[in-house]
Design a protein around this motif. Structure first.
Motif, PDB file in Angstrom:
ATOM      1  N   LEU A 149       0.832  -1.200   0.000  1.00  0.00           N
ATOM      2  CA  LEU A 149       0.000   0.000   0.000  1.00  0.00           C
ATOM      3  C   LEU A 149       0.863   1.245   0.000  1.00  0.00           C
ATOM      4  O   LEU A 149       1.956   1.251   0.549  1.00  0.00           O
ATOM      5  N   MET A 150       0.355   2.267  -0.627  1.00  0.00           N
ATOM      6  CA  MET A 150       0.937   3.598  -0.499  1.00  0.00           C
ATOM      7  C   MET A 150      -0.096   4.445   0.216  1.00  0.00           C
ATOM      8  O   MET A 150      -1.276   4.419  -0.121  1.00  0.00           O
ATOM      9  N   LEU A 151       0.374   5.177   1.194  1.00  0.00           N
ATOM     10  CA  LEU A 151      -0.547   5.968   1.997  1.00  0.00           C
ATOM     11  C   LEU A 151       0.000   7.375   2.109  1.00  0.00           C
ATOM     12  O   LEU A 151       1.174   7.553   2.424  1.00  0.00           O
ATOM     13  N   PHE A 152      -0.817   8.357   1.817  1.00  0.00           N
ATOM     14  CA  PHE A 152      -0.390   9.732   2.026  1.00  0.00           C
ATOM     15  C   PHE A 152      -1.369  10.409   2.964  1.00  0.00           C
ATOM     16  O   PHE A 152      -2.568  10.446   2.707  1.00  0.00           O
ATOM     17  N   LEU A 153      -0.834  10.919   4.081  1.00  0.00           N
ATOM     18  CA  LEU A 153      -1.698  11.522   5.095  1.00  0.00           C
ATOM     19  C   LEU A 153      -1.487  13.023   5.159  1.00  0.00           C
ATOM     20  O   LEU A 153      -0.355  13.497   5.151  1.00  0.00           O
ATOM     21  N   PHE A 154      -2.567  13.767   5.228  1.00  0.00           N
ATOM     22  CA  PHE A 154      -2.505  15.217   5.423  1.00  0.00           C
ATOM     23  C   PHE A 154      -3.067  15.541   6.801  1.00  0.00           C
ATOM     24  O   PHE A 154      -4.133  15.037   7.143  1.00  0.00           O
ATOM     25  N   ASN A 155      -2.402  16.410   7.538  1.00  0.00           N
ATOM     26  CA  ASN A 155      -3.087  16.963   8.699  1.00  0.00           C
ATOM     27  C   ASN A 155      -3.813  18.235   8.253  1.00  0.00           C
ATOM     28  O   ASN A 155      -3.735  18.638   7.093  1.00  0.00           O
ATOM     29  N   LEU A 156      -4.528  18.850   9.177  1.00  0.00           N
ATOM     30  CA  LEU A 156      -5.382  19.982   8.818  1.00  0.00           C
ATOM     31  C   LEU A 156      -4.600  21.131   8.182  1.00  0.00           C
ATOM     32  O   LEU A 156      -5.008  21.700   7.168  1.00  0.00           O
ATOM     33  N   ARG A 157      -3.429  21.445   8.775  1.00  0.00           N
ATOM     34  CA  ARG A 157      -2.680  22.613   8.314  1.00  0.00           C
ATOM     35  C   ARG A 157      -2.218  22.415   6.866  1.00  0.00           C
ATOM     36  O   ARG A 157      -2.330  23.295   6.022  1.00  0.00           O
ATOM     37  N   PHE A 158      -1.711  21.218   6.584  1.00  0.00           N
ATOM     38  CA  PHE A 158      -1.214  20.912   5.260  1.00  0.00           C
ATOM     39  C   PHE A 158      -2.362  20.904   4.245  1.00  0.00           C
ATOM     40  O   PHE A 158      -2.264  21.470   3.149  1.00  0.00           O
ATOM     41  N   ALA A 159      -3.471  20.287   4.637  1.00  0.00           N
ATOM     42  CA  ALA A 159      -4.636  20.242   3.757  1.00  0.00           C
ATOM     43  C   ALA A 159      -5.087  21.663   3.415  1.00  0.00           C
ATOM     44  O   ALA A 159      -5.369  21.977   2.255  1.00  0.00           O
ATOM     45  N   ASN A 160      -5.096  22.540   4.416  1.00  0.00           N
ATOM     46  CA  ASN A 160      -5.524  23.916   4.177  1.00  0.00           C
ATOM     47  C   ASN A 160      -4.568  24.662   3.262  1.00  0.00           C
ATOM     48  O   ASN A 160      -4.997  25.467   2.440  1.00  0.00           O
ATOM     49  N   ARG A 161      -3.264  24.403   3.395  1.00  0.00           N
ATOM     50  CA  ARG A 161      -2.293  25.048   2.511  1.00  0.00           C
ATOM     51  C   ARG A 161      -2.588  24.699   1.053  1.00  0.00           C
ATOM     52  O   ARG A 161      -2.513  25.541   0.149  1.00  0.00           O
ATOM     53  N   ILE A 162      -2.941  23.447   0.827  1.00  0.00           N
ATOM     54  CA  ILE A 162      -3.217  22.987  -0.533  1.00  0.00           C
ATOM     55  C   ILE A 162      -4.548  23.544  -1.034  1.00  0.00           C
ATOM     56  O   ILE A 162      -4.652  24.053  -2.146  1.00  0.00           O
ATOM     57  N   LEU A 163      -5.564  23.477  -0.196  1.00  0.00           N
ATOM     58  CA  LEU A 163      -6.883  23.925  -0.621  1.00  0.00           C
ATOM     59  C   LEU A 163      -6.932  25.428  -0.834  1.00  0.00           C
ATOM     60  O   LEU A 163      -7.648  25.922  -1.710  1.00  0.00           O
ATOM     61  N   GLU A 164      -6.150  26.152  -0.033  1.00  0.00           N
ATOM     62  CA  GLU A 164      -6.068  27.593  -0.199  1.00  0.00           C
ATOM     63  C   GLU A 164      -5.567  27.930  -1.600  1.00  0.00           C
ATOM     64  O   GLU A 164      -6.081  28.800  -2.287  1.00  0.00           O
ATOM     65  N   LYS A 165      -4.563  27.159  -2.017  1.00  0.00           N
ATOM     66  CA  LYS A 165      -3.950  27.394  -3.328  1.00  0.00           C
ATOM     67  C   LYS A 165      -4.918  27.038  -4.463  1.00  0.00           C
ATOM     68  O   LYS A 165      -5.082  27.781  -5.416  1.00  0.00           O
ATOM     69  N   PHE A 166      -5.561  25.886  -4.340  1.00  0.00           N
ATOM     70  CA  PHE A 166      -6.384  25.393  -5.448  1.00  0.00           C
ATOM     71  C   PHE A 166      -7.796  25.940  -5.456  1.00  0.00           C
ATOM     72  O   PHE A 166      -8.395  26.117  -6.503  1.00  0.00           O
ATOM     73  N   MET A 167      -8.367  26.145  -4.289  1.00  0.00           N
ATOM     74  CA  MET A 167      -9.774  26.512  -4.244  1.00  0.00           C
ATOM     75  C   MET A 167     -10.008  27.864  -3.595  1.00  0.00           C
ATOM     76  O   MET A 167     -11.142  28.334  -3.550  1.00  0.00           O
TER      77      MET A 167
END
Lengths: 163, 206
Positions: free
Chosen positions: B80-98
């Protein structure tokens, strides 16, 4: 908040029991299953955390990893401490499906298989399940209060509830 | 000599796994950097062999809500490959894209979840592409699966997959630094023991 000091933590593939007071807890049950056993007469309570259905023929030393061997070993231990099956209240939680991969239907079915085997073994042992919170997609934390026998479940995005 | 337990690996074998893990991670960081158009660095990748309970204890709070993309590997490497985001990281990405962020991962909408699934998938695919080219192995990847759930519950997924064979988890991971800020993410590659032996023999170590 003294009650939190007495929380006894049950790890993965593990079982802990306590008497009279305190709480036994296991965190973040995914596809794993938490089974609580409680004898109200002598206030003896145990929490078992199993991760797989059947022990099989392998030489694995740890019975608590498996539903079949884990339940039987827990019952054996509790009986030594005076538990009577006829008085024992059993509750189960867990068995969620954490990931769904389209086109791979059998992936992540371990939760369902765990639920099935846990129920089957409990039935074979003559124990009735008083309450359950199983299946679904959310991980759960399970607490057993050894003083009262109450079982609390905490799941993602849901209020805490008693079983 | 074939390995029967993850802990049987010697230092040289661990070093080699670390090295290919590091190449995979750098490729993953490059694609993340392209997506975010920001500088992304990585910490030195680690390879860990841990008992289940130790692995859970070391990751932190088992009840922390994280988002995870999971891809199943088949072919020369099973796992398996697993990639985990915590809240801060997820927000950094979503801020950029959305152009929006969420107060908690449990409030994530479908569009946000879909964006994170894809970002996780791209990171995982670039890791595996680099890995399979280097090792000369053919690895097929499933479509990505996504969940927002308790960390502890997610980590037991690879454990139950191989639980009948082992009580240990071997994984590679590294942290990403986005413009110098350390993100607590997890990029985990989890291969079963037979695959590990194939990787090591393909690379000419055992």
């Amino acid at each position: 908040m003294t009650m939190f000091d007495k929380d006894l933590k049950v790890g993965i593939g593990d079982m802990k029991f306590a008497r009279n007071e305190g709480r036994v807890v296991t965190y973040a049950l995914g596809s794993c299953i938490g089974v609580t056993f409680y004898d109200p007469m002598i206030r003896l309570g145990a929490l078992l955390h199993v991760m797989l259905p059947n022990k099989g023929a392998g030489g694995d030393q740890n019975p608590f990893k498996y539903a079949d061997a884990g339940i039987r070993e827990t019952l054996r231990k509790l009986t030594v401490f005076g538990m009577m099956k006829s008085r024992t209240v059993v509750k189960i939680a867990g068995g969620a499906k954490m990931f769904e991969i389209s086109g791979k239907a059998d992936f992540g079915n371990i939760g369902q298989r765990n639920i099935m085997v846990v129920k089957q073994v409990l039935r074979e042992e003559g124990l009735r399940i008083a309450a359950e919170d199983t299946g679904g997609v959310c991980a759960r934390t399970m607490f057993l209060d050894v003083g009262t026998g109450s079982v609390m479940i905490r799941a993602v995005g849901k209020p805490e509830r008693y079983l | 000599m074939a390995i029967e337990k993850y802990s049987d690996m010697n230092l040289q074998e661990l070093d080699i796994m670390k090295e290919i893990g590091s190449i995979g991670t750098s490729h993953a960081a490059t694609s993340l950097s392209k997506m975010l158009q920001k500088e992304v660095r990585i910490t030195i990748p680690r390879v860990s062999v841990l008992n289940y309970q130790t692995a859970l204890d070391q990751t932190g709070d088992p009840e922390e809500i994280v988002a995870a993309t999971l891809v199943k590997m088949d072919g020369d490497v099973d796992g398996l490959m697993l990639f985990l985001f915590n809240l801060r990281f997820a927000n950094r990405i979503l801020e950029k894209f959305m152009g929006k962020t969420f107060e908690g991962l449990e409030f994530m909408d479908e569009l946000g979840a879909s964006a994170l699934t894809e970002v996780g998938n791209i990171i995982i695919c670039s890791y595996i592409n680099a890995f399979s080219q280097l090792a000369g192995m053919n690895i097929q990847l499933s479509v990505p699966s996504f969940t927002i759930n308790m960390l502890g519950g997610i980590l037991t997924v690879p454990m139950t997959e191989c639980g009948n064979d082992t009580d240990q988890l071997m994984y590679f991971d590294a942290d990403f630094l986005i413009e110098g800020e350390k993100m607590n993410d997890w990029l985990l590659m989890l291969a079963d023991i037979a695959s590990l032996n194939r990787i090591l023999s393909k690379l000419g170590v055992s």
